[in-house]
Write an enzyme that holds these catalytic residues in place. Structure first.
Site, mmCIF file in Angstrom:
data_model
loop_
_atom_site.group_PDB
_atom_site.id
_atom_site.type_symbol
_atom_site.label_atom_id
_atom_site.label_comp_id
_atom_site.label_asym_id
_atom_site.label_seq_id
_atom_site.Cartn_x
_atom_site.Cartn_y
_atom_site.Cartn_z
ATOM 1 C CE LYS A 194 -3.722 0.358 2.488
ATOM 2 N NZ LYS A 194 -4.765 0.092 3.829
ATOM 3 N NE ARG A 220 -5.987 3.955 4.151
ATOM 4 C CZ ARG A 220 -7.467 3.917 4.477
ATOM 5 N NH1 ARG A 220 -8.223 2.725 4.170
ATOM 6 N NH2 ARG A 220 -8.004 4.860 3.982
ATOM 7 N N GLY A 258 -7.489 -7.320 4.638
ATOM 8 C CA GLY A 258 -9.187 -6.968 6.010
ATOM 9 C C GLY A 258 -7.935 -7.939 6.846
ATOM 10 C CG MET A 290 -2.727 -7.475 9.559
ATOM 11 S SD MET A 290 -0.501 -6.827 9.644
ATOM 12 C CE MET A 290 -0.820 -7.055 7.114
ATOM 13 N NE ARG A 311 -5.789 -3.730 -2.964
ATOM 14 C CZ ARG A 311 -6.053 -4.213 -1.965
ATOM 15 N NH1 ARG A 311 -5.748 -4.414 -0.443
ATOM 16 N NH2 ARG A 311 -7.652 -4.120 -1.559
ATOM 17 C CG HIS A 363 -14.612 -10.675 5.063
ATOM 18 N ND1 HIS A 363 -14.970 -11.954 5.422
ATOM 19 C CD2 HIS A 363 -13.012 -10.989 4.957
ATOM 20 C CE1 HIS A 363 -13.796 -12.990 5.877
ATOM 21 N NE2 HIS A 363 -12.723 -11.857 5.763
ATOM 22 N NE ARG A 398 -4.579 -43.855 -9.672
ATOM 23 C CZ ARG A 398 -4.209 -42.555 -8.921
ATOM 24 N NH1 ARG A 398 -3.825 -42.331 -7.717
ATOM 25 N NH2 ARG A 398 -5.846 -41.740 -9.593
ATOM 26 N NE ARG A 413 -0.092 -48.050 -9.076
ATOM 27 C CZ ARG A 413 0.075 -47.297 -7.714
ATOM 28 N NH1 ARG A 413 1.061 -46.077 -7.727
ATOM 29 N NH2 ARG A 413 -1.438 -46.872 -7.681
ATOM 30 C CD GLU A 434 5.867 -46.629 -5.648
ATOM 31 O OE1 GLU A 434 4.723 -45.910 -5.263
ATOM 32 O OE2 GLU A 434 5.485 -47.788 -6.627
ATOM 33 C CB SER A 442 6.355 -43.167 -13.413
ATOM 34 O OG SER A 442 5.703 -42.214 -13.128
ATOM 35 N N GLY A 446 7.032 -41.585 -8.447
ATOM 36 C CA GLY A 446 5.391 -41.982 -7.094
ATOM 37 C C GLY A 446 6.069 -40.828 -5.632
ATOM 38 C CB THR A 447 6.514 -37.389 -5.723
ATOM 39 O OG1 THR A 447 5.197 -36.979 -6.316
ATOM 40 C CG2 THR A 447 7.700 -36.794 -6.259
ATOM 41 C CG ASN A 448 0.864 -39.299 -3.582
ATOM 42 O OD1 ASN A 448 1.425 -37.513 -3.983
ATOM 43 N ND2 ASN A 448 0.159 -40.030 -4.403
ATOM 44 C CG ASP A 449 3.468 -44.588 -1.333
ATOM 45 O OD1 ASP A 449 2.761 -44.193 -0.763
ATOM 46 O OD2 ASP A 449 3.632 -45.988 -2.044
ATOM 47 C CB CYS A 474 2.396 -40.756 -12.178
ATOM 48 S SG CYS A 474 3.042 -41.293 -11.331
ATOM 49 C CE1 TYR A 491 4.725 -38.877 -16.589
ATOM 50 C CE2 TYR A 491 6.689 -39.726 -17.991
ATOM 51 C CZ TYR A 491 5.825 -39.987 -17.585
ATOM 52 O OH TYR A 491 5.737 -41.406 -16.402
#
Lengths: 904, 904
Positions: free
Chosen positions: B23, B93, B102, B104, B337, B453, B559, B615, B755, B774, B776-779, B842, B862
């Site tokens: 601001k 302000r 909104g 602060m 802004r 808001h 899957r 898979r 993974e 590939s 497997g970023t979760n595991d 994936c 990819y």
């Protein structure tokens, strides 16, 4: 040009072990050394591997080479295979690169048929002997080449003997043997669907193929797996002209060690049988004479044997295991190799050879098989205890053990799986029993000597063994044994003492092992050479003391949770966990504090002057609570109470509260859940209490003049912020205690376990807040592989090991390709950030030789293992220093040389 | 020399955002540009941070600088703070570096006291106005500085109003306001224990401190956490002379966007209120007029506003959000802004600005907030369905949603935790309601406009919102609302359409979202720029089709287990698992084969010509079986059957068999147990069946002329041998099917999920047998951190995020320090072994912007994500290409440039 596949003995030497196998190389070496070795030739291991690749038996090429070698042998011996007048007889034996005693097949007396047996009878003037050789060949050929079960021949033998009133094989006449021969031939035709080949060359061809194939028999495979021998080595085949120890009372056969393989004493040690073939000694079917008697039986032969033994030991610069045969008073050496020995003997022999000036200290250390060293630390019978001795046999492998008697290997294996401690009791053992020996606390046999199968195997495994305990009358069928009027049933408790040969009824108190003088000396040499420190994992003052006795240079891991499990503490711990509010929780913690403090004081007292690494609470809290099932059961019982009193009502309430907590703490994958430092962050009051207890204990001890080298270890850190926050809390506790205790010096280090892969990957960040790293290789292996140890071993790891998908169990020997890469990265990036960072490992790998070698190579400062594995660790650390020199870790300390993961 | 901490507006510019906050920087920039901005000065963010470090309020130094700036302001305005005749009034302000609308605190009219209020009355000739300003200051000061709850002032206001018969605030007379002022002062003394400070400099000092402190209020913290804004930025404070929009009917205040923030139309958009202060617009307590009406109300002002808007947009080269006030006909610009906008508007504005020649395509792409793009893919009401419209409000945020009405945020949060879909219905929302908005499907308010808001927050979150729906009479206490004669109770089902503003009773069918023309255009630009391919995760032909519509260049993850869970297949799968013998198991597998084959045929048809990665079975088998509890319950029921028939007996037997299997399959840590390729190795028949089904499907499709780009993926590989063995089996199945199918082309690739940490560490070995990786970023995240996602989120991850121990949830945004290092290592060492290796990820990270940036940087080929996240992924991939150029992966393909882990 094709590669040479067949070697006459005089063409080879000891360095050609990978081509000729161990036995072939030694036969060649002895032949070159001018020893009296029956001539022969060796078919190479490469030929074996080619054989496995082909589909149609022996290649024509190999067969031609074999025939040429055979012709040379015939010339040398002046005999001819299949010649009716002067027949050459040969043995056909396996010979692998790495010794696998008794695991593969052997044929003796090959070359006999209906015609040549007559020639042999004529030549030796001993028809009975010739027929005896023939019937042995038939049986061996039937079993080994044609795959007929041994018991079929044994049954025929028993029948013929009893029909003719013969009690022993020796009592069978030549006629009896002829009958046996006909019966055996009939058995072969009936069982194998083909007659025994009269064509002696056909015998030879089939025998070679059978020995090749025996590389793949189940017991050989099992042995290789157990001993980590590669499957693709293959075996050589040794074809050697026969000499006969069974031509009469001026003949015999035996095995001697140049030093005692149990004690290491420098004294010819071994056994022999008069008028016998070698298999009689090895199989343990007759109990042989100690070699000392040979001095009386055949004084000249004995003297010659002494000379040969000495010459061979000097030649090979190590204790030798020698097979010999005496034929008509003439000594032949059939085989020599470095003798197997137990740990005590290994140590004594190595130390003695150094003192005799034969080898250097470094070589002595390298000869110790680190994995066997803990044998020395086996327990013995407490001599002050009353022992109800049932019988006494040969003291075949030292150490004492108690267990329930099992009379067959399968029962032993089954019981062991159920967690029952077993002693395997057998008339004699064969390679088929090996799985039973493996799971037993110790082995007892009623037949066989110090070099029988049971004795050799048990010594190799470091298990106590009593052999040849002939007064035991074992009835496998009824599952019991009798000794005079006493009966021991399957499942009864026995104790054996492999040092004295005693078999004792019931369980007897055992005394803890002690260092031998030689081991102390050897360990002293090791300590002077190694660069890796050794520490003990010890959770209480007793273990700490033991560790110190065995050379620990500190405590590498003190697991505080083990103190929580003590019966007087568990209820307090449970109150702390179940507490509804802070007040209640803090009350329980306040009760735990003095208990923990006194634990720590005890540790510091024992380790005065040496570092003590205390790990803060690690396991998930639910491990301290009862199981849900138990609680539900008790609730049901309470519900059945007809008129519950106040006590019952209060208990019900308490159980319900616990049950709620148990359920709220339950986790899908507790291994990856709320434990370690995560616990310390979510419930900071627990670590605060532990830190306070530690600092108060240190302060108290320092007041008393004890030197406390304090190292506090935070478990399961995966992110630098975890350690930073907890370190701040620990520092805070230290300042507070210091103030309250009047400013007594409060030096300490704070470090972390590196046991989560991410911790290793971000070790540079974590090192900023750590004074030391201790690689927790158990958990690091679990997470790097994604194996839950609780699940893997039952569900797929065994399958993986059985199918050679994994060569070794990564929980036993560190996986250097994967887990090891994380450790290297952790060490190098940690030191790049903080050159003075101390690094070590704690966990089961700390006592494993290969893993210790790895730790040395990557430049760790120390390994920590259980107290009894310390001598092994000290030796292995020295071996590593000898093999690899100073660690690269020294170099890794300068950041410029640190290799790096790729930067984005 | 001390650093300058206070800046007059004309001293700053737009580039000083980190010092002056957003601001402040914009006020400075506008001032420099010669716009009519009420003069003032800014206290820097650095001063705020110093304030947090000190203990005793504002430093003397800062206060002196503030006083100097104030004196300069007084001179410029010709007024004096606290001067009774000509008082300067200021606003105070917050102004953070990153916009936190909104969140602060703000104070207006500061400088009034009992004396100056009279001066203001005299000056303006409007006593009522002056008293109204004063009572507003008292309330704001009471709330913001002294921490008194707002409702205490509201209650007094209501009481005074009703006592005086006033319905609106405007109807209160000057007398009434004076009474209110006295009551407010009394309330302040009573609640804060101190009087309102008559000393105006004391007012200023306290106000500055309060605005600083509001950085740490809970809603601001929550907002920062939600929007990943660092906690250590701090806020600037803007002190600006007041202008008044509430001095009569020639005054007013408003907010305009230079383009429509919902649709992106190029048209002045916004709202204003005549005779009001800015807070009246923002708070939504009065419903404002659309800005178009200003053309009639104040034609000159409207024209000037148009000119200013155009000038500001051109200056900032982006759509602006402008606050203005009209005082006695004169236009003041209070703030500008870059305007918040929803995805549709963002896309249209970006595309339009390119077409207008204002920005380049690259800049347009960079302006798209990828994480908001999926808003465009929100669903709408199916126009063919009959909708029972209850009421219509303002279409504040597009998209449609159904849920149960909740009348307060806490209820919404509670229901959401129980899995109930909620619509939050409020008279208006405040920052305190933000947790309720977060968990709701959408928001409805009865008051407030398009910039209220609720509207701003809902648009930011991409949730549908209907605002200012004034016919709704909401009775929070009774938990219901009425519209005319109709009543909706808490928990009743409603549907809202944020595109049309309709509130509908009950659940209405929704139509799937469509691409807008602009988005297609933008995505086309993105596709031309990006180097990363995008693929879809799709488990069935429908998802595959959707993926293709959204631009998938293939299926990155299909899957197969999802096919197993289909209701017609599950019983067969269970029979397969529980089978006692091979025959039974093979029977079940034979039944599954054609089912799987038809699944795969459907996938291949949809993806004709594009790669499909299938898979093989991944989850542990116990996931397909019923829970132990359920089985036990059914067994109990059967036990209670008095005379069980054959059917009951058979069922009992079947359940007992299942129960045994369930128990034998139970695992301590299933995450690290028998699943993935371990299953495929221990039970090879399952993968064999799947491979056969895949190859048969491919063959059938190829016969029909469909181009099948088949990729078979083996999950959970941790050791190269696992992949080697399974690849051999897959190759074998391929050969067999090819033979049986008459030799139809059977091209396929075999690859693996990376993974397990060890797979990444040994990627060079694994690449030998893999055509693609590939990640497997979760595991991989679970194992690298050692976090079980099932346990972590409830047990400690929330704690970690709340306490900023972790900045982001590693399951949402890829941990580049740890997990990322493994991916980099995996890619570079895999490609060093096999330069043509294809790599991708994936898993949920495939749709996360930061993670996609990382994937680009390390040179993956990819990313694969759920179909609806594809447009986002395409944009993010283009942004990454713009930000980083071509990936380093191209370099990584040559082995010489591969950085390395340390070698032993």
């Amino acid at each position: 040009m094709s590669v040479k596949q067949v070697f006459d003995f005089h063409e080879g030497n000891a360095s050609m072990k990978s081509v000729l196998g161990g036995k072939g190389a030694h036969l060649a070496e002895m032949t070159r050394a001018g020893l009296q070795v029956p001539p022969g030739f060796t078919i190479s291991t490469a030929a074996c591997l080619s054989y496995f690749q082909g589909n149609e038996g022996l290649s024509e090429e190999l067969w031609q080479e074999t025939q040429s070698a055979l012709r040379r042998l015939e010339e040398r011996k002046g005999q001819k295979l299949g010649n009716a007048d002067n027949p050459l007889l040969v043995s056909v034996r396996s010979g692998s690169v790495t010794s696998m005693p008794g695991m593969m097949d052997t044929l003796l007396n090959l070359g006999l048929n209906d015609e040549t047996v007559q020639g042999l009878a004529r030549q030796t003037g001993n028809a009975r002997f010739a027929y005896d050789c023939y019937r042995r060949l038939l049986q061996m050929f039937g079993e080994v080449v044609l795959g007929i079960e041994g018991f079929r021949f044994e049954k025929i033998l028993s029948r013929v003997k009893s029909a003719r009133g013969a009690e022993t094989d020796q009592q069978l006449s030549a006629d009896g043997l002829c009958e046996l021969i006909e019966e055996y031939k009939g058995c072969i035709v009936a069982r194998a669907g083909r007659p025994f080949p009269e064509d002696v060359h056909e015998q030879l061809r089939l025998a070679i193929q059978a020995v090749f194939s025996s590389w793949h028999n189940p017991r050989a495979k099992f042995y290789r797996q157990l001993n980590r021998i590669p499957d693709d080595q293959g075996t050589a085949v040794n074809i050697q002209s026969m000499v006969f120890g069974n031509l009469g009372s001026d003949c015999g056969t035996g095995v001697v060690f140049t030093r005692n393989p149990s004690t290491g004493e420098k004294d010819l040690y071994g056994e022999y049988l008069i008028d016998a073939q070698g298999e009689d000694v090895v199989a343990g079917s007759r109990t042989p004479q100690p070699v000392a008697s040979l001095r009386n039986d055949m004084p000249d032969t004995y003297e010659e044997l002494l000379r040969v033994a000495k010459r061979l030991e000097n030649h090979y610069r190590d204790m030798q295991d020698i097979e010999f045969t005496v034929e008509k008073g003439k000594l032949y050496i059939l085989q020599t190799r470095n003798g197997k020995r137990n740990a005590q003997a290994a140590v004594k022999i190595a130390v003695d050879l150094v003192k005799e000036g034969v080898i250097a200290k470094e070589e002595a250390l390298q000869r110790i098989e680190a994995s066997h060293l803990d044998q020395l630390l086996h327990r013995g019978i407490d001599e002050s205890a009353v022992a109800d001795v049932l019988a006494t046999g040969l003291p075949a492998s030292p150490g004492a053990a108690s267990g329930r008697a099992a009379f067959d290997a399968d029962t032993a294996a089954r019981w062991s799986r159920d967690g029952i401690k077993v002693l395997l009791v057998r008339p004699e053992t064969t390679p088929e029993d090996i799985h039973g020996v493996l799971v037993s606390e110790g082995v007892v046999t009623s037949r066989g000597g110090m070099t029988s199968h049971a004795a050799v195997v048990a010594r190799g495994m470091g298990k106590p063994c009593v052999c040849g305990c002939e007064s035991l009358d074992i009835d496998e069928e009824r599952g019991q044994m009798t000794v005079g009027s006493r009966t021991v049933k399957e499942g009864d408790l026995l104790t054996i003492d492999g040092a004295s040969g005693r078999v004792i009824v019931g369980e007897v108190p055992l005394r803890e092992p002690k260092m031998t003088e030689q081991l102390s000396e050897l360990l002293g040499w090791a300590d002077a050479i190694r660069t890796l420190e050794v520490r003990a994992n010890a959770d209480n003052p007793d273990d700490a003391r033991t560790g110190r006795q065995f050379g620990a240079q500190g405590i590498g891991l003190c697991r505080t949770e083990h103190m929580f499990f003590a019966p007087d503490r568990l209820p307090v711990v449970q109150r702390m966990i179940v507490a509804d509010d802070d007040a209640e929780r803090n009350k329980a913690l306040a009760q735990l504090l003095p208990m923990q403090q006194s634990d720590f004081e005890g540790m510091f007292e024992q380790m005065n002057g040496l570092p003590v690494t205390i790990r803060l609470l690690d396991p998930p809290l639910h491990e301290f609570l009862p199981q849900e099932k138990e609680l539900l059961k008790r609730l049901e019982e309470l519900a059945d109470t007809v008129e519950p009193g106040e006590a019952e009502k209060a208990e019900k309430k308490a159980i319900e509260a616990t049950l709620r907590k148990v359920r709220s703490l339950a986790e899908v994958n507790p291994m990856l859940g709320l434990r370690g430092c995560r616990l310390g962050l979510v419930h900071p009051e627990i670590y605060d209490m532990q830190a306070e207890a530690i600092f108060r204990a240190a302060s108290r001890c320092r007041e008393r003049g004890i030197s406390v080298e304090l190292e506090i270890m935070v478990p399961l850190v995966g992110h630098v912020n975890e350690l930073e926050i907890l370190r701040n809390r620990i520092d805070h506790a230290a300042r507070r205690v210091k103030e309250e205790e009047g400013g007594i010096d409060a030096a300490y280090k704070v470090g972390t376990m590196i046991e989560v892969p991410r911790a290793a990957l971000t070790a540079g960040q974590i090192a900023r807040h750590a004074d030391f790293f201790s690689f927790g290789t158990n958990d690091l292996t679990q997470m790097t592989y994604g194996y839950s140890r609780d699940d893997a071993e039952g569900k797929f790891l065994t399958h993986y090991l059985d199918h050679k998908l994994l060569q070794v169990n990564p929980f036993q020997s560190l996986d250097t390709d994967g887990v090891g890469k994380l450790i290297e990265w952790g060490v190098s990036s940690g030191r790049a950030e903080k050159p003075e960072l101390k690094t070590g490992i704690c966990g089961e790998h700390g006592g494993d030789k290969e893993s210790i070698f790895f730790c040395h190579r990557v430049g760790l400062n120390y390994v920590s293992c259980s107290p009894f594995r310390l001598p092994m660790a000290r030796i292995a650390a020295a071996q590593a220093a000898i093999a690899y020199g100073r660690p690269q870790g020294d170099a890794a300390k300068s950041s410029s040389s640190v290799s790096s993961l790729p930067a984005v």
